[in-house]
Design a protein around this motif. Structure first.
Motif, PDB file in Angstrom:
ATOM      1  N   ILE A 118       7.610  -0.163  12.173  1.00 11.74           N
ATOM      2  CA  ILE A 118       8.931   0.040  12.770  1.00 11.74           C
ATOM      3  C   ILE A 118       9.710   1.068  11.942  1.00 11.74           C
ATOM      4  CG2 ILE A 118      11.104  -1.115  13.333  1.00 11.74           C
ATOM      5  CD1 ILE A 118       9.576  -3.639  13.863  1.00 11.74           C
TER       6      ILE A 118
ATOM      7  N   ARG B  40      17.841  -9.190  19.039  1.00  9.72           N
ATOM      8  CA  ARG B  40      19.026  -8.628  18.385  1.00  9.72           C
ATOM      9  C   ARG B  40      19.846  -7.806  19.380  1.00  9.72           C
ATOM     10  NH1 ARG B  40      17.092  -6.074  12.575  1.00  9.72           N
ATOM     11  NH2 ARG B  40      16.556  -8.017  11.512  1.00  9.72           N
TER      12      ARG B  40
ATOM     13  N   GLU C 113      21.604  -5.531  18.278  1.00  9.87           N
ATOM     14  CA  GLU C 113      21.479  -4.259  17.531  1.00  9.87           C
ATOM     15  C   GLU C 113      22.840  -3.646  17.193  1.00  9.87           C
ATOM     16  OE1 GLU C 113      18.518  -4.108  16.576  1.00  9.87           O
ATOM     17  OE2 GLU C 113      17.168  -4.672  18.184  1.00  9.87           O
TER      18      GLU C 113
ATOM     19  N   PRO D  48      19.268  -3.368   7.191  1.00  8.38           N
ATOM     20  CA  PRO D  48      19.684  -1.971   7.141  1.00  8.38           C
ATOM     21  C   PRO D  48      18.809  -1.134   8.067  1.00  8.38           C
ATOM     22  CG  PRO D  48      18.316  -2.498   5.239  1.00  8.38           C
ATOM     23  CD  PRO D  48      18.518  -3.787   5.995  1.00  8.38           C
ATOM     24  N   PHE D  49      19.402  -0.161   8.713  1.00 10.19           N
ATOM     25  CA  PHE D  49      18.621   0.814   9.484  1.00 10.19           C
ATOM     26  C   PHE D  49      17.939   1.760   8.479  1.00 10.19           C
ATOM     27  CE2 PHE D  49      19.232   5.343  10.991  1.00 10.19           C
ATOM     28  CZ  PHE D  49      17.968   5.433  11.547  1.00 10.19           C
TER      29      PHE D  49
ATOM     30  N   GLN E 291       5.886 -11.727  17.963  1.00 13.85           N
ATOM     31  CA  GLN E 291       6.679 -10.511  18.201  1.00 13.85           C
ATOM     32  C   GLN E 291       5.814  -9.375  18.729  1.00 13.85           C
ATOM     33  OE1 GLN E 291       8.632  -7.877  15.024  1.00 13.85           O
ATOM     34  NE2 GLN E 291      10.347  -9.136  15.686  1.00 13.85           N
TER      35      GLN E 291
ATOM     36  N   LEU F 118      21.686  -4.005  13.417  1.00 11.85           N
ATOM     37  CA  LEU F 118      21.282  -3.016  12.422  1.00 11.85           C
ATOM     38  C   LEU F 118      22.533  -2.530  11.714  1.00 11.85           C
ATOM     39  CD1 LEU F 118      18.639  -1.062  14.495  1.00 11.85           C
ATOM     40  CD2 LEU F 118      18.228  -2.230  12.320  1.00 11.85           C
TER      41      LEU F 118
ATOM     42  N   TYR G 138      15.891   4.614  16.983  1.00 13.55           N
ATOM     43  CA  TYR G 138      15.641   4.312  15.571  1.00 13.55           C
ATOM     44  C   TYR G 138      14.260   3.746  15.294  1.00 13.55           C
ATOM     45  CZ  TYR G 138      17.278   0.053  17.825  1.00 13.55           C
ATOM     46  OH  TYR G 138      17.443  -0.967  18.714  1.00 13.55           O
TER      47      TYR G 138
HETATM   48  N1  5AD Z   1      15.014   0.297  10.467  1.00  9.54           N
HETATM   49  C1  5AD Z   1      15.293  -1.023  10.322  1.00  9.54           C
HETATM   50  N2  5AD Z   1      15.115  -1.945  11.292  1.00  9.54           N
HETATM   51  C2  5AD Z   1      14.660  -1.501  12.480  1.00  9.54           C
HETATM   52  N3  5AD Z   1      14.421  -2.167  13.635  1.00  9.54           N
HETATM   53  C3  5AD Z   1      13.944  -1.273  14.534  1.00  9.54           C
HETATM   54  N4  5AD Z   1      13.888  -0.039  13.988  1.00  9.54           N
HETATM   55  C4  5AD Z   1      14.327  -0.156  12.708  1.00  9.54           C
HETATM   56  C5  5AD Z   1      14.521   0.771  11.639  1.00  9.54           C
HETATM   57  N5  5AD Z   1      14.222   2.066  11.760  1.00  9.54           N
HETATM   58  C6  5AD Z   1      14.692  -3.594  13.845  1.00  9.54           C
HETATM   59  C7  5AD Z   1      15.497  -3.830  15.125  1.00  9.54           C
HETATM   60  C8  5AD Z   1      14.641  -4.784  15.908  1.00  9.54           C
HETATM   61  C9  5AD Z   1      13.769  -5.405  14.855  1.00  9.54           C
HETATM   62  C10 5AD Z   1      12.499  -6.000  15.346  1.00  9.54           C
HETATM   63  O1  5AD Z   1      13.512  -4.330  13.979  1.00  9.54           O
HETATM   64  O2  5AD Z   1      16.751  -4.410  14.805  1.00  9.54           O
HETATM   65  O3  5AD Z   1      15.374  -5.762  16.622  1.00  9.54           O
END
Ligand code: 5AD
Ligand code: FES
Length: 334
Positions: free
Chosen positions: A302, A156, A158, A226-227, A104, A196, A66
């Motif tokens: 990210i 996390r 996750e 949210p992802f 981070q 997530l 992700y």
């Molecule tokens: N959308 C939202 N959050 C994300 N993270 C990583 N990829 C995504 C994404 N596509 C979050 C993860 C990680 C944090 C630093 O960013 O949960 O732990």
């Protein structure tokens, strides 16, 4: 009042079935958010704690499906800050009034234990609390960072579903993730984790397990977001999580862990322009503004639509303080 919400408000305990029923039923959302807000006020008060986030390297050896910083993504311009730059950004952040810094990065092997220890010691001379968020490490390394002065660690989980975890994280294991969290707690770190919301194939049952896991771990901080699908990753066509469901998972977490720190996450504001304020009024009590200076923050992508990419740390500090005041809350001085 909804019986389950009432029970959570009084006893801070729910079973899986009850959590799933709250997650399923959207007619109770307003009540859920209001109750999480009340519990937040009762246990951690009206102060909002700010943590300055220094994104010191976007280089990562992992391939989390992700994440836009995954190693296989060739469209990211990679950077790592020098020791001097890290200290400079930290010093500036302290100048803006931050009392806690979150360091981070991706899992970047360049930053050896020795290098990180040196950086932590230097940042600690600024008289700030230091939180590390650099991924999985051997216990000896966590120990060395702790001895150098690091106070907190964010990692996390996750997702607590081991099958989904394995699908999302090639060459990583749920088992090692858990080992890391256990090590961090044993070493006396204030430990933050989180999940997530909206990963492909993630179910409400699985999210309920995540919340129960946070409670079982007795974490000090829980970050939930949210992802958001990133076009440069294998999950580019995934649906992604919704703001509402992420907010619900966060609110239920507040009901079950009444006295912990819960950030209003940046990803929430990406999906809703008022996302962080709504989160602060639904259980959250922390905001982590970016204190990375210059062009670097544009490269720490990210997920798409990340907020504040063109803003400076000074601007964000003023902006977020104004927003917090606008809802009748105050920025904590300690
Ligand atoms: N959308 C939202 N959050 C994300 N993270 C990583 N990829 C995504 C994404 N596509 C979050 C993860 C990680 C944090 C630093 O960013 O949960 O732990
Ligand atoms: Fe960065 Fe508002 S917090 S612009």
């Amino acid at each position: 009042m909804n019986e389950i919400i009432e029970k959570a408000k009084c006893f801070h305990k729910l079973d899986k079935e009850e959590i799933v029923s709250l997650l399923k039923n959207n007619s109770i959302n307003k009540e859920l958010f209001q109750t999480a807000d009340e519990v937040r006020r009762k246990y951690v008060g009206d102060e909002v704690h700010l943590r300055g986030l220094v994104e010191f390297s976007n280089i990562c050896k992992q391939n989390c499906l992700y994440c836009g910083l995954q190693k296989n993504n060739g469209n990211v311009e990679r950077y790592r800050l020098s020791e001097e730059e890290i200290f400079d950004f930290a010093q500036k952040a302290v100048g803006y009034g931050y009392k806690t810094l979150v360091m981070q990065s991706g899992e970047d092997g360049y930053f050896s234990t020795e290098k990180l220890v040196k950086i932590i010691k230097k940042v600690k001379t600024l008289d700030v609390a230091v939180t590390m968020s650099i991924g999985e490490c051997p216990k000896e390394d966590y120990k060395a960072f702790k001895e150098a002065g690091a106070n907190r660690f964010l990692l996390r989980i996750e997702t607590t579903d081991p099958v989904l975890y394995a699908k999302m994280h090639p060459n990583m294991s749920h088992e090692n993730r858990m080992r890391c969290l256990k090590d961090l707690q044993e070493l006396g770190y204030e430990t933050g984790t989180g999940c997530l919301v909206g990963l492909p194939e993630q179910t409400l049952e699985s999210l309920a397990d995540d919340i129960l896991f946070f409670k079982e771990l007795n974490a000090d901080m829980i970050g939930i977001g949210p992802f958001i699908p990133n076009q440069d990753t294998p999950l580019k066509d995934a649906e992604g999580g919704t703001f509402e469901l992420a907010l619900k998972v966060m609110a239920i977490t507040r009901l079950l862990l009444p006295d912990i720190n819960i950030p209003a996450t940046t990803a929430m504001e990406t999906l809703d322009p008022k996302g962080r304020l709504i989160a602060l009024q639904s259980g959250a009590n922390v905001v982590m503004p970016n204190v990375t200076e210059g062009d670097y923050r544009k490269k720490y992508l990210i997920y798409p639509g990340k907020i504040c990419l063109n803003d400076t740390p000074a601007h964000c500090r003023g902006c977020i303080t104004g927003k917090i005041s606008s809802i009748g809350r105050t920025v904590s001085k300690d």
